[in-house]
Design a protein around this motif. Sequence first.
Motif, mmCIF file in Angstrom:
data_model
loop_
_atom_site.group_PDB
_atom_site.id
_atom_site.type_symbol
_atom_site.label_atom_id
_atom_site.label_comp_id
_atom_site.label_asym_id
_atom_site.label_seq_id
_atom_site.Cartn_x
_atom_site.Cartn_y
_atom_site.Cartn_z
ATOM 1 N N TRP A 86 0.840 -1.195 0.000
ATOM 2 C CA TRP A 86 0.000 0.000 0.000
ATOM 3 C C TRP A 86 0.873 1.242 0.000
ATOM 4 O O TRP A 86 2.046 1.198 0.375
ATOM 5 C CB TRP A 86 -1.008 -0.005 1.146
ATOM 6 C CG TRP A 86 -0.473 0.101 2.556
ATOM 7 C CD1 TRP A 86 0.808 0.374 2.957
ATOM 8 C CD2 TRP A 86 -1.231 -0.067 3.751
ATOM 9 N NE1 TRP A 86 0.887 0.391 4.324
ATOM 10 C CE2 TRP A 86 -0.350 0.124 4.841
ATOM 11 C CE3 TRP A 86 -2.573 -0.329 4.015
ATOM 12 C CZ2 TRP A 86 -0.769 0.056 6.159
ATOM 13 C CZ3 TRP A 86 -2.982 -0.407 5.329
ATOM 14 C CH2 TRP A 86 -2.104 -0.228 6.388
ATOM 15 N N THR A 87 0.298 2.319 -0.492
ATOM 16 C CA THR A 87 0.990 3.599 -0.551
ATOM 17 C C THR A 87 0.076 4.667 0.024
ATOM 18 O O THR A 87 -1.157 4.538 -0.004
ATOM 19 C CB THR A 87 1.372 3.966 -1.990
ATOM 20 O OG1 THR A 87 0.188 3.935 -2.819
ATOM 21 C CG2 THR A 87 2.401 3.009 -2.545
ATOM 22 N N ALA A 88 0.687 5.717 0.553
ATOM 23 C CA ALA A 88 -0.091 6.801 1.154
ATOM 24 C C ALA A 88 -0.868 7.560 0.088
ATOM 25 O O ALA A 88 -0.370 7.817 -1.011
ATOM 26 C CB ALA A 88 0.835 7.748 1.912
ATOM 27 N N THR A 89 -2.087 7.911 0.410
ATOM 28 C CA THR A 89 -2.925 8.717 -0.468
ATOM 29 C C THR A 89 -3.926 9.449 0.402
ATOM 30 O O THR A 89 -3.867 9.366 1.635
ATOM 31 C CB THR A 89 -3.637 7.839 -1.521
ATOM 32 O OG1 THR A 89 -4.295 8.664 -2.476
ATOM 33 C CG2 THR A 89 -4.657 6.921 -0.865
ATOM 34 N N SER A 90 -4.836 10.180 -0.194
ATOM 35 C CA SER A 90 -5.823 10.911 0.596
ATOM 36 C C SER A 90 -7.216 10.675 0.047
ATOM 37 O O SER A 90 -7.405 10.557 -1.176
ATOM 38 C CB SER A 90 -5.512 12.413 0.594
ATOM 39 O OG SER A 90 -5.551 12.934 -0.718
ATOM 40 N N HIS A 91 -8.167 10.558 0.947
ATOM 41 C CA HIS A 91 -9.578 10.457 0.605
ATOM 42 C C HIS A 91 -10.323 11.403 1.542
ATOM 43 O O HIS A 91 -9.914 11.581 2.699
ATOM 44 C CB HIS A 91 -10.121 9.044 0.815
ATOM 45 C CG HIS A 91 -9.195 7.953 0.373
ATOM 46 N ND1 HIS A 91 -8.550 7.122 1.261
ATOM 47 C CD2 HIS A 91 -8.800 7.587 -0.859
ATOM 48 C CE1 HIS A 91 -7.805 6.273 0.593
ATOM 49 N NE2 HIS A 91 -7.933 6.530 -0.698
#
Length: 376
Positions: free
Chosen positions: A185-190
Amino acid sequence: MSTSLVASGSRPQPLSLPALVDALSLRDLTDPAQGPHALQLLVTDAAAALGELWDADVRLLRSRPVVAVEDNYDRLGYEPGAVSRDVRYTRYVSDTTMLRSHTSAGVPPALRTLSAGPAPSRDVLLVLPGICHRRDSIDRLHTGTPHQLDVWLLRRGGRRLDHDDLHLLVTTLVHAVLPGTHWRWTATSHPYTIGGREVEAIHGGQPVEIAECGPAAPEVLAAAGLSPSEWSGLALGMGLDRVLMLRKGIPDIRLLRSADPRVAAQLLDLAPYQPVSDLPPARRDISVAVAAGSDAELLGDRVREALGPDADLVEEVAVLSTTPYADLPAAARERLAIRPDQENVLLRLVLRPVDRTLTSEEANTLRDRVAAALST
């Protein structure tokens, strides 16, 4: 009118009645009431594995695909000017309702129900599968009507759910639906999570996105009446079609709805898919003038609308080149009857039914229908 539509500067363009009827008539492959399908096995396995892991109260929720715009966007934290709200990407039914673009639209009502009920004595696992409606490009991996699964784990009191729990949730889920598959997994934003992550399965040495997740945003919980000081949660949304394709080795997303008995019979279990044929494609190039800024998703959606039931004959719509009005020779401008606010797009239409070979005449007729629709 929804504040989001005012902020975007455009009123929604409601679907025509025939288009709405067609959308609502499309079979939801995750719903056993509409016939068995392997997607339902993935939902069952995911719910069972996660429910057992946390000894949770599993609540499987199904709803109609027409939802409130507020539940699809506002109550999940989407900003008023979010691109996803644009009429190019959202299928509005009215000023205040739409065909859900993700199963997350069912989460705010589920959270409100949880808030209004008696305090649970154990963790609650919300499981929301269903069909969604989007404007998307056309190729072997994408469809305008994907199936998704939302999983939200809610806890009242006790130790707060955190990223360690999130990692355990993803590990358990991937093992349940894609046994033996490595993932990262990789960091992202929701808008509905904090410290969000994008989950990719490693398939054939390549990463394939299968889910998005993160700790539930306190604002989303609070908006539903669940005090963030008392409640914590984990949110995850997974693309079921792509997971099933990885699990069974299915090469084309259209096969999931195939009426060919040789294919349909294989979509009742999770055993590896056995190809039934490899039919040759028919390729047709189309040069057309379209509104400047038209992307593959918008053009793909217009192709679907133009072809209606015949859209399943299209394997891919690829944009080969885009030429602004100013860069076109005078002769080309005249031939295309192009306006300054348009651009010339060269499209490649790849036609390949999953159960037969198209005749040249059939392929030319489909090309002409697409060209006529895109030129209007």
